[in-house]
Scaffold this motif. Structure first.
Motif, PDB file in Angstrom:
ATOM      1  N   MET A  87       0.854  -1.184   0.000  1.00  0.00           N
ATOM      2  CA  MET A  87       0.000   0.000   0.000  1.00  0.00           C
ATOM      3  C   MET A  87       0.895   1.240   0.000  1.00  0.00           C
ATOM      4  O   MET A  87       1.763   1.389   0.859  1.00  0.00           O
ATOM      5  CB  MET A  87      -0.899   0.023   1.228  1.00  0.00           C
ATOM      6  CG  MET A  87      -1.697  -1.259   1.456  1.00  0.00           C
ATOM      7  SD  MET A  87      -3.104  -1.411   0.359  1.00  0.00           S
ATOM      8  CE  MET A  87      -4.256  -0.363   1.211  1.00  0.00           C
ATOM      9  N   GLU A  88       0.675   2.130  -0.945  1.00  0.00           N
ATOM     10  CA  GLU A  88       1.459   3.358  -1.043  1.00  0.00           C
ATOM     11  C   GLU A  88       0.575   4.551  -0.697  1.00  0.00           C
ATOM     12  O   GLU A  88      -0.385   4.851  -1.407  1.00  0.00           O
ATOM     13  CB  GLU A  88       2.006   3.530  -2.460  1.00  0.00           C
ATOM     14  CG  GLU A  88       2.772   4.827  -2.677  1.00  0.00           C
ATOM     15  CD  GLU A  88       3.087   5.085  -4.136  1.00  0.00           C
ATOM     16  OE1 GLU A  88       3.715   6.134  -4.409  1.00  0.00           O
ATOM     17  OE2 GLU A  88       2.700   4.269  -4.999  1.00  0.00           O
ATOM     18  N   ALA A  89       0.890   5.239   0.400  1.00  0.00           N
ATOM     19  CA  ALA A  89       0.123   6.418   0.804  1.00  0.00           C
ATOM     20  C   ALA A  89       0.442   7.567  -0.139  1.00  0.00           C
ATOM     21  O   ALA A  89       1.609   7.891  -0.363  1.00  0.00           O
ATOM     22  CB  ALA A  89       0.457   6.797   2.239  1.00  0.00           C
ATOM     23  N   ILE A  90      -0.621   8.203  -0.678  1.00  0.00           N
ATOM     24  CA  ILE A  90      -0.395   9.290  -1.639  1.00  0.00           C
ATOM     25  C   ILE A  90      -1.015  10.613  -1.190  1.00  0.00           C
ATOM     26  O   ILE A  90      -0.669  11.656  -1.733  1.00  0.00           O
ATOM     27  CB  ILE A  90      -0.904   8.909  -3.040  1.00  0.00           C
ATOM     28  CG1 ILE A  90      -2.414   8.642  -3.037  1.00  0.00           C
ATOM     29  CG2 ILE A  90      -0.149   7.703  -3.582  1.00  0.00           C
ATOM     30  CD1 ILE A  90      -2.997   8.452  -4.429  1.00  0.00           C
ATOM     31  N   ALA A  91      -1.925  10.596  -0.227  1.00  0.00           N
ATOM     32  CA  ALA A  91      -2.540  11.841   0.243  1.00  0.00           C
ATOM     33  C   ALA A  91      -3.245  11.588   1.564  1.00  0.00           C
ATOM     34  O   ALA A  91      -3.698  10.466   1.832  1.00  0.00           O
ATOM     35  CB  ALA A  91      -3.541  12.382  -0.777  1.00  0.00           C
ATOM     36  N   THR A  92      -3.342  12.632   2.390  1.00  0.00           N
ATOM     37  CA  THR A  92      -4.080  12.557   3.656  1.00  0.00           C
ATOM     38  C   THR A  92      -4.891  13.833   3.810  1.00  0.00           C
ATOM     39  O   THR A  92      -4.417  14.925   3.492  1.00  0.00           O
ATOM     40  CB  THR A  92      -3.133  12.384   4.854  1.00  0.00           C
ATOM     41  OG1 THR A  92      -2.388  11.169   4.702  1.00  0.00           O
ATOM     42  CG2 THR A  92      -3.920  12.307   6.158  1.00  0.00           C
ATOM     43  N   MET A  93      -6.111  13.676   4.313  1.00  0.00           N
ATOM     44  CA  MET A  93      -6.986  14.832   4.490  1.00  0.00           C
ATOM     45  C   MET A  93      -7.853  14.622   5.731  1.00  0.00           C
ATOM     46  O   MET A  93      -8.315  13.503   5.986  1.00  0.00           O
ATOM     47  CB  MET A  93      -7.867  15.009   3.247  1.00  0.00           C
ATOM     48  CG  MET A  93      -8.659  16.298   3.204  1.00  0.00           C
ATOM     49  SD  MET A  93      -9.488  16.522   1.590  1.00  0.00           S
ATOM     50  CE  MET A  93      -8.066  16.782   0.523  1.00  0.00           C
ATOM     51  N   ARG A  94      -8.081  15.687   6.496  1.00  0.00           N
ATOM     52  CA  ARG A  94      -8.941  15.617   7.688  1.00  0.00           C
ATOM     53  C   ARG A  94     -10.383  15.909   7.296  1.00  0.00           C
ATOM     54  O   ARG A  94     -10.660  16.862   6.571  1.00  0.00           O
ATOM     55  CB  ARG A  94      -8.462  16.592   8.749  1.00  0.00           C
ATOM     56  CG  ARG A  94      -9.300  16.592  10.017  1.00  0.00           C
ATOM     57  CD  ARG A  94      -8.553  17.201  11.181  1.00  0.00           C
ATOM     58  NE  ARG A  94      -7.460  16.335  11.613  1.00  0.00           N
ATOM     59  CZ  ARG A  94      -6.730  16.540  12.716  1.00  0.00           C
ATOM     60  NH1 ARG A  94      -6.980  17.605  13.487  1.00  0.00           N
ATOM     61  NH2 ARG A  94      -5.761  15.716  13.052  1.00  0.00           N
ATOM     62  N   VAL A  95     -11.309  15.079   7.798  1.00  0.00           N
ATOM     63  CA  VAL A  95     -12.722  15.178   7.434  1.00  0.00           C
ATOM     64  C   VAL A  95     -13.562  15.348   8.696  1.00  0.00           C
ATOM     65  O   VAL A  95     -13.452  14.537   9.623  1.00  0.00           O
ATOM     66  CB  VAL A  95     -13.200  13.916   6.686  1.00  0.00           C
ATOM     67  CG1 VAL A  95     -14.636  14.083   6.202  1.00  0.00           C
ATOM     68  CG2 VAL A  95     -12.276  13.596   5.520  1.00  0.00           C
ATOM     69  N   PRO A  96     -14.420  16.375   8.760  1.00  0.00           N
ATOM     70  CA  PRO A  96     -15.346  16.480   9.895  1.00  0.00           C
ATOM     71  C   PRO A  96     -16.308  15.303   9.880  1.00  0.00           C
ATOM     72  O   PRO A  96     -16.732  14.833   8.819  1.00  0.00           O
ATOM     73  CB  PRO A  96     -16.100  17.789   9.621  1.00  0.00           C
ATOM     74  CG  PRO A  96     -15.315  18.500   8.574  1.00  0.00           C
ATOM     75  CD  PRO A  96     -14.591  17.467   7.792  1.00  0.00           C
ATOM     76  N   THR A  97     -16.647  14.793  11.058  1.00  0.00           N
ATOM     77  CA  THR A  97     -17.596  13.689  11.133  1.00  0.00           C
ATOM     78  C   THR A  97     -18.554  13.936  12.291  1.00  0.00           C
ATOM     79  O   THR A  97     -18.609  15.028  12.841  1.00  0.00           O
ATOM     80  CB  THR A  97     -16.856  12.346  11.261  1.00  0.00           C
ATOM     81  OG1 THR A  97     -17.801  11.267  11.207  1.00  0.00           O
ATOM     82  CG2 THR A  97     -16.056  12.259  12.544  1.00  0.00           C
TER      83      THR A  97
END
Length: 218
Positions: free
Chosen positions: A190-200
């Motif tokens: 698995m290659e991580a390409i992006a991270t983003m914070r999401v309100p839940t």
């Protein structure tokens, strides 16, 4: 769970949800559960009596929101490509792909209410998304891009889908998995390409946000 064959799925969804713009993707409208909609307030016993699986399709899950956001921003290119939104829920990522010029946008689900929701949501947003009730796991590759949002929440599910996703990747598909920190996400290949914070919401998660990482499956 036995389905009520007299139920009009489209009418049921329209009655039991509200039209909402997800926090991370306000360009898209979806039929979703909210605190004031009947399906949010329904008990498990009521759902069982109606022959309804848990309505996972009625929520804009963090993984799908990030996939849709990156598609709309052009970070995940889909123009001219055949795109599959796997375990699509209400079809958010597929709708984003259709809006961005995908040659074909397909959403895969096994819940008939999810299929009805996908068609309603696509119509609401003025796009065409192909969706039929079927388990596509194991089917031969016919897509250029495969999107999977928040699918590694149980060990049996992960064991069922990952060999197939890896095979599609080996055959040339770009397979992107969006994960908000679920326990059963594989570590290898698995290659991580992006991270983003999401309100839940606390009704769905144990916190007010989730950090979602997009992985390229190898």
């Amino acid at each position: 769970m036995r389905r009520d064959d007299s139920r009009d799925d489209g009418a049921f969804i329209a009655t039991h949800t509200a039209i909402v713009r997800p926090a991370l993707v306000p360009e898209i409208e979806l039929h979703l559960a909210t605190e004031i909609t009947p399906i949010w307030q329904a008990s498990e016993d009521w759902l069982r009596m109606q022959g309804i699986e848990p309505p996972f399709w009625a929520f804009a899950w963090p993984g799908s929101q990030v996939l849709a956001r990156l598609i709309l921003d052009g970070t995940i290119p889909v123009a001219g490509r055949r795109v599959l939104d796997f375990a699509a829920g209400g079809g958010l990522a597929a709708i984003a792909a259709a809006r961005q010029g995908a040659d074909a946008a397909e959403a895969a689900e096994i819940d008939p209410l999810a299929i009805a929701a996908i068609h309603l949501n696509a119509t609401l947003n003025g796009v065409i998304v192909a969706a039929a009730e079927a388990d596509v796991v194991g089917q031969p590759r016919r897509w250029d891009t495969v999107l999977a949002g928040d699918v590694c929440y149980e060990a049996p599910m992960t064991g069922h889908i990952m060999p197939w996703l890896r095979r599609l990747a080996a055959e040339g598909a770009e397979v992107l998995l969006a994960d908000p920190g679920r326990a059963y996400l594989p570590k290898a290949g698995m290659e991580a390409i992006a991270t983003m914070r999401v309100p839940t919401t606390r009704e769905l998660e144990d916190r007010d946000w989730r950090d979602v990482t997009i992985f390229r499956v190898k």
